[in-house]
Design a protein around this motif. Structure first.
Motif, PDB file in Angstrom:
ATOM      1  N   GLU A   1       0.828  -1.197   0.000  1.00 46.58           N
ATOM      2  CA  GLU A   1       0.000   0.000   0.000  1.00 46.58           C
ATOM      3  C   GLU A   1       0.868   1.255   0.000  1.00 46.58           C
ATOM      4  N   THR A   2       0.533   2.205  -0.846  1.00 48.86           N
ATOM      5  CA  THR A   2       1.225   3.495  -0.884  1.00 48.86           C
ATOM      6  C   THR A   2       0.308   4.541  -0.281  1.00 48.86           C
ATOM      7  N   VAL A   3       0.779   5.192   0.783  1.00 47.84           N
ATOM      8  CA  VAL A   3       0.008   6.248   1.433  1.00 47.84           C
ATOM      9  C   VAL A   3       0.608   7.588   1.036  1.00 47.84           C
TER      10      VAL A   3
ATOM     11  N   VAL B   1      -6.391   8.438  -5.821  1.00 43.69           N
ATOM     12  CA  VAL B   1      -7.318   7.473  -5.238  1.00 43.69           C
ATOM     13  C   VAL B   1      -7.816   6.501  -6.304  1.00 43.69           C
TER      14      VAL B   1
ATOM     15  N   ALA C   1      -3.993   4.520  -4.857  1.00 42.22           N
ATOM     16  CA  ALA C   1      -3.245   4.990  -3.691  1.00 42.22           C
ATOM     17  C   ALA C   1      -4.194   5.253  -2.524  1.00 42.22           C
ATOM     18  N   THR C   2      -3.661   5.146  -1.326  1.00 46.20           N
ATOM     19  CA  THR C   2      -4.375   5.589  -0.136  1.00 46.20           C
ATOM     20  C   THR C   2      -3.980   7.042   0.090  1.00 46.20           C
ATOM     21  N   VAL C   3      -4.944   7.941   0.055  1.00 47.99           N
ATOM     22  CA  VAL C   3      -4.650   9.371   0.120  1.00 47.99           C
ATOM     23  C   VAL C   3      -5.281   9.979   1.362  1.00 47.99           C
ATOM     24  N   ARG C   4      -4.463  10.667   2.129  1.00 47.67           N
ATOM     25  CA  ARG C   4      -4.915  11.431   3.292  1.00 47.67           C
ATOM     26  C   ARG C   4      -4.764  12.907   2.953  1.00 47.67           C
TER      27      ARG C   4
ATOM     28  N   GLY D   1     -13.205   9.606  -1.472  1.00 52.54           N
ATOM     29  CA  GLY D   1     -12.118   8.635  -1.459  1.00 52.54           C
ATOM     30  C   GLY D   1     -10.885   9.093  -0.726  1.00 52.54           C
TER      31      GLY D   1
ATOM     32  N   ILE E   1      -9.085  10.417   2.527  1.00 48.90           N
ATOM     33  CA  ILE E   1      -9.303  10.360   3.969  1.00 48.90           C
ATOM     34  C   ILE E   1      -9.075  11.746   4.572  1.00 48.90           C
TER      35      ILE E   1
END
Length: 257
Positions: free
Chosen positions: A3-5, A23, A27-30, A41, A43
């Motif tokens: 997982e890439t944050v 997203v 990718a996991t996007v904050r 999508g 966070i």
């Protein structure tokens, strides 16, 4: 693939579009922006530091005036080896300041967006420079980004973008000023057509004609632009670009290309 944050700081037009595309690409996007809610999508984080927790890449897309403050606020939450990508349009000196301010706690990369983001999002052409530029390029390209890595330190990408901006944004300002005056004179439609025709027929030789002609005919063109500036003033339109052109040609009278 693990997982890439990715943290995105600043969710205005550019930041939101890039974050949404990341997203979609997996990718996991904050994200955090004090004025804008994150797109679907992404966070939502409480602040810059919260957005950076667990992120391997931080995209700072807020503004040049906020870039240093965002970095300082986020450093305590960034793990060693985090790539801090500054996408804000700013001077090379500010990019270098961010690198110095980071003091090795994060790897600062200078990123320049080379065209408007709407319509392209993450695929907006980017240039980037700095020691970790290759690593960042590999990560973002894996999600579909259009990236060119430049050989040089942070500030190299910013220098290229700003030099291009002198031309491109300066040309835009000249067009706007000319059309404002033409509108007052009742000639806006004619001038729009004239400008469009000139842009359509421009080619590689146009650049040489513009530069060589300005040097060769500086005396005559200086008088022409002085008259143009007077015309704009008489129409009640500030002659900022026309006046600057007059002054540049005055200077070129004593120079050679």
């Amino acid at each position: 693939m693990s997982e890439t944050v990715i943290a995105v700081l600043g969710l205005g037009e550019a930041g939101s579009l890039i974050a949404a595309d990341l997203v979609t690409a997996g990718a996991t996007v904050r994200g955090f922006d004090p004025r804008v809610a994150p797109p679907p999508g992404v966070i939502a984080a409480r602040d810059d530091a919260d957005a950076c927790r667990g992120a391997s890449v931080v995209l700072s897309v807020n503004s040049a005036s906020e870039a240093a403050a965002a970095l300082r606020a986020s450093l305590p939450s960034c793990a060693p080896g985090t790539i801090w990508a500054d996408l804000n349009t700013s001077t090379p000196d500010l990019k270098e300041f961010l690198r110095t301010e980071a003091a090795g706690a994060v790897d600062v990369v200078d990123v320049a967006l080379m065209s408007p983001v709407p319509g392209k999002g993450l695929r907006t052409p980017m240039t980037m420079s700095g020691e970790s530029a290759e690593a960042l390029a590999g990560i973002l390209a894996g999600f579909g980004a259009d990236v060119v890595v430049l050989d040089g330190p942070v500030g190299t990408a910013a220098t290229r973008k700003l030099l291009r901006s002198v031309f491109y944004k300066g040309m835009a300002a000249a067009v706007v000023e000319a059309l404002e005056a033409a509108k007052v004179a009742g000639l806006e439609e004619w001038l729009r057509g004239n400008i469009a025709a000139e842009l359509i027929k421009a080619d590689a030789a146009t650049l040489d004609r513009l530069v060589d002609g300005s040097h060769k005919h500086a005396v005559r063109r200086r008088e022409e632009m002085a008259a143009a500036a007077e015309l704009l003033d008489s129409l009640g339109v500030p002659s900022r670009i026309a006046g600057a052109s007059r002054d540049w040609l005055e200077d070129l009278k004593t120079r050679r290309p």
